[in-house]
Design an enzyme around this catalytic site. Structure first.
Site, mmCIF file in Angstrom:
data_model
loop_
_atom_site.group_PDB
_atom_site.id
_atom_site.type_symbol
_atom_site.label_atom_id
_atom_site.label_comp_id
_atom_site.label_asym_id
_atom_site.label_seq_id
_atom_site.Cartn_x
_atom_site.Cartn_y
_atom_site.Cartn_z
ATOM 1 C CG HIS A 105 -1.796 1.243 1.279
ATOM 2 N ND1 HIS A 105 -2.819 1.459 0.381
ATOM 3 C CD2 HIS A 105 -1.771 2.335 2.092
ATOM 4 C CE1 HIS A 105 -3.410 2.612 0.654
ATOM 5 N NE2 HIS A 105 -2.788 3.172 1.685
ATOM 6 C CB SER A 106 0.960 4.295 0.313
ATOM 7 O OG SER A 106 1.283 5.654 0.150
ATOM 8 C CG MET A 107 7.351 3.680 0.646
ATOM 9 S SD MET A 107 8.323 4.133 2.115
ATOM 10 C CE MET A 107 8.037 2.686 3.145
ATOM 11 C CB SER A 132 -3.341 -0.908 -2.134
ATOM 12 O OG SER A 132 -4.225 -0.140 -1.354
#
Length: 253
Positions: A96-98, A123
Site C-alpha cells: 500500500h502506498s510506499m 494499493s
C-alpha cells in the site's frame, strides 16, 4: 522446503498466523510510516490457506535502533534478496502506498533473478511511470504532521498525542524522502499480473494515474476502484481480502 531462516529474515518478515500447509505465500509491504502489524488482520483472515509475511522495515518499533534504508531501491533489494529463500510455493506481493513501490521494485528484481511472481497487488499508489513533483520530506515537523492528518494515516488517533507524533516523525520523513526521490527506470514489463486497488477520492493517486499500472505488466491487469481516500483499504478490508483470496486460491503448487 523453506531454507533455514537466519536472524535477518526474522527481523524483516513477521508471521502473525501459522499456515504451514498454505497453497501460496503473500508478502505485505507497509506504507510510509507504517510497520508490519498493519497487516495483522490480513494474516489472520487469509490463514491457513495463504501464508502472510508482513515486512518490518528497519528504523521502527523493535527495529528502531537500526539505520533507515533511504531509498525504495535499497528496500526492494533487501527484500528480494531474502525472498529468494521462499520459493517453495507460489509467491505474491501486496503493498500500500510506499509499499506498492517497494513491492513493484521487489517483483522486478525477483523476475530478473529467475524467481516467478504469481501476482502483484498494489494499493493507493499511482503507477511508477506517473511522476509528481512532491517534497513533503523537506517540510517542517508541523508541515509533515499536517500532511499525515490530511491523509488520515499512520493511526490517525495517535496524531493527537504529541509525544507519539514526535517519535514517529523521523521514520515518516525518511519514508517520504524515499518515495519522493524515487524515479522509475524504464525496463521490461513484469510477467506477473497486476491488480491495482484505488480510492475514488485518494489525493495521492487519481484513478487515471493508477490505471497506468497496466503499462507495467505483460501478465494481465485489473483496476479495482473503491470509495474513500488514501486509506480506503481499511474501509473495504473485506472486499480486498476476498479479491486476494480469489486470486491466490486459484494458484496451485
Amino acid at each position: 522446503m523453506v531454507a533455514h531462516v537466519d536472524n535477518a529474515e526474522e527481523n524483516w518478515f513477521r508471521r502473525f498466523a501459522a499456515a504451514p500447509e498454505a497453497k501460496a505465500r503473500l508478502v505485505c509491504l507497509p506504507h510510509a510510516g507504517g510497520s508490519a502489524p498493519f497487516y495483522f488482520p490480513v494474516a489472520k483472515a487469509l490463514a491457513p490457506d495463504i501464508e502472510v509475511l508482513a515486512v518490518q522495515y528497519p528504523g521502527r518499533q523493535d527495529r528502531r535502533h537500526e539505520p533507515f534504508l533511504t531509498s525504495i531501491d535499497a528496500m526492494a533489494e533487501r527484500v528480494a534478496e531474502l525472498l529468494r529463500n521462499y520459493t517453495d510455493r507460489p509467491l505474491a506481493l501486496f503493498g500500500h502506498s510506499m509499499g506498492a513501490m517497494v513491492a513493484y521494485e521487489t517483483a522486478r528484481r525477483l523476475e530478473r533473478g529467475g524467481v516467478e511472481v504469481a501476482a502483484l497487488f498494489v494499493s493507493g499508489r499511482r503507477a511508477p511511470s506517473r511522476v509528481r513533483d512532491e517534497s513533503v520530506h523537506t517540510r517542517t515537523d508541523d508541515g509533515i504532521i499536517a500532511e499525515l492528518r490530511r491523509l488520515s494515516g499512520t493511526e490517525a488517533d495517535l496524531l493527537g498525542d504529541d509525544d507519539v507524533v514526535r517519535m514517529i516523525l523521523p521514520v515518516v520523513r525518511n519514508d517520504y524522502r524515499a518515495v519522493e526521490t524515487y524515479r522509475y527506470a524504464p525496463g521490461a514489463p513484469l510477467n506477473a499480473p497486476i491488480v491495482a486497488f484505488t480510492g475514488s477520492d485518494d489525493p495521492m493517486a487519481t484513478v487515471d494515474e493508477v490505471a497506468s499500472w497496466a503499462d507495467h505488466t505483460a501478465g494481465g491487469f485489473e483496476l479495482v476502484e473503491l470509495s474513500g481516500g488514501h486509506f480506503f483499504l481499511t474501509r473495504h478490508q473485506g472486499v480486498i481480502l476476498g479479491r486476494l483470496a480469489d486470486e491466490l486460491g486459484g494458484v496451485r503448487v
